[in-house]
Design an enzyme around this catalytic site. Structure first.
Site, PDB file in Angstrom:
ATOM      1  CB  CYS A 212      -6.014  -7.393   2.603  1.00  0.00           C
ATOM      2  SG  CYS A 212      -5.004  -6.451   3.784  1.00  0.00           S
TER       3      CYS A 212
ATOM      4  CB  CYS B 298      -6.720  -3.261   5.590  1.00  0.00           C
ATOM      5  SG  CYS B 298      -5.042  -2.894   4.986  1.00  0.00           S
TER       6      CYS B 298
ATOM      7  CG  HIS C   7      -1.790  -2.872   2.792  1.00  0.00           C
ATOM      8  ND1 HIS C   7      -2.690  -3.908   2.676  1.00  0.00           N
ATOM      9  CD2 HIS C   7      -0.579  -3.396   2.450  1.00  0.00           C
ATOM     10  CE1 HIS C   7      -2.061  -5.000   2.280  1.00  0.00           C
ATOM     11  NE2 HIS C   7      -0.773  -4.711   2.151  1.00  0.00           N
TER      12      HIS C   7
ATOM     13  CD  GLU D 226      -6.788  -0.599   2.707  1.00  0.00           C
ATOM     14  OE1 GLU D 226      -7.511  -1.422   2.141  1.00  0.00           O
ATOM     15  OE2 GLU D 226      -5.557  -0.504   2.491  1.00  0.00           O
TER      16      GLU D 226
END
Length: 151
Positions: free
Chosen positions: A76, A79, A46, A48
């Site tokens: 999410c 993260c 991801h 992040e």
């Protein structure tokens, strides 16, 4: 956030869900990332986490106190947890993720008293631009199979 949005646009061009993230301390960019789970074949790729990993390498430490993460989409659960473990001071996200957002939409993980670190949260910076990019990406993705069917 403008840089995060540019990274999100690059992710979309690569066929990834358009999310971009930039981690700063003051005016200094420590790390940045764009969504990449498909290309990397890595469910943890991801935006992040990519930004956190890059910053940790720059800092030589997995703890990143005094930093701010700018991201185009509400994080999410994975993260959000990483923000806590990295000791990020502040999160600024552009638009909510109504299905799996773990900061405001579905869960409020960063507000749990049981967590050993609290992350300040702001939302809405370039929110409309980020939401428009996401809507356009998913609209195009939904149309793609239909376009192939008519050939």
């Amino acid at each position: 956030m403008a840089r995060a949005l540019a990274l999100a646009e690059a992710a979309a061009e690569a066929g990834e869900v358009p999310v971009g993230a930039v981690l700063t301390r003051g005016e200094v960019v420590l790390g940045e990332g764009a969504n990449g789970p498909i290309g990397a074949q890595d469910p943890s790729a991801h935006a992040e986490l990519s930004a956190l990993r890059a910053a940790a390498q720059v800092e030589g430490n997995y703890r990143l106190p005094g930093t701010t993460l700018y991201v185009t989409l509400e994080p999410c659960a994975m993260c959000a947890g990483a923000l806590i473990h990295a000791r990020v001071e502040r999160l600024v996200f552009a638009t909510r993720e109504p299905r799996s957002g773990a900061v405001r939409s579905q869960f409020q993980l960063l507000e749990q008293a049981a967590m050993n670190h609290q992350v300040a949260v702001e939302e809405g910076l370039l929110g409309e631009a980020s939401a428009t990019l996401l809507r356009s990406f998913f609209s195009a993705r939904r149309q793609a199979p239909r376009a192939q069917e008519s050939v």
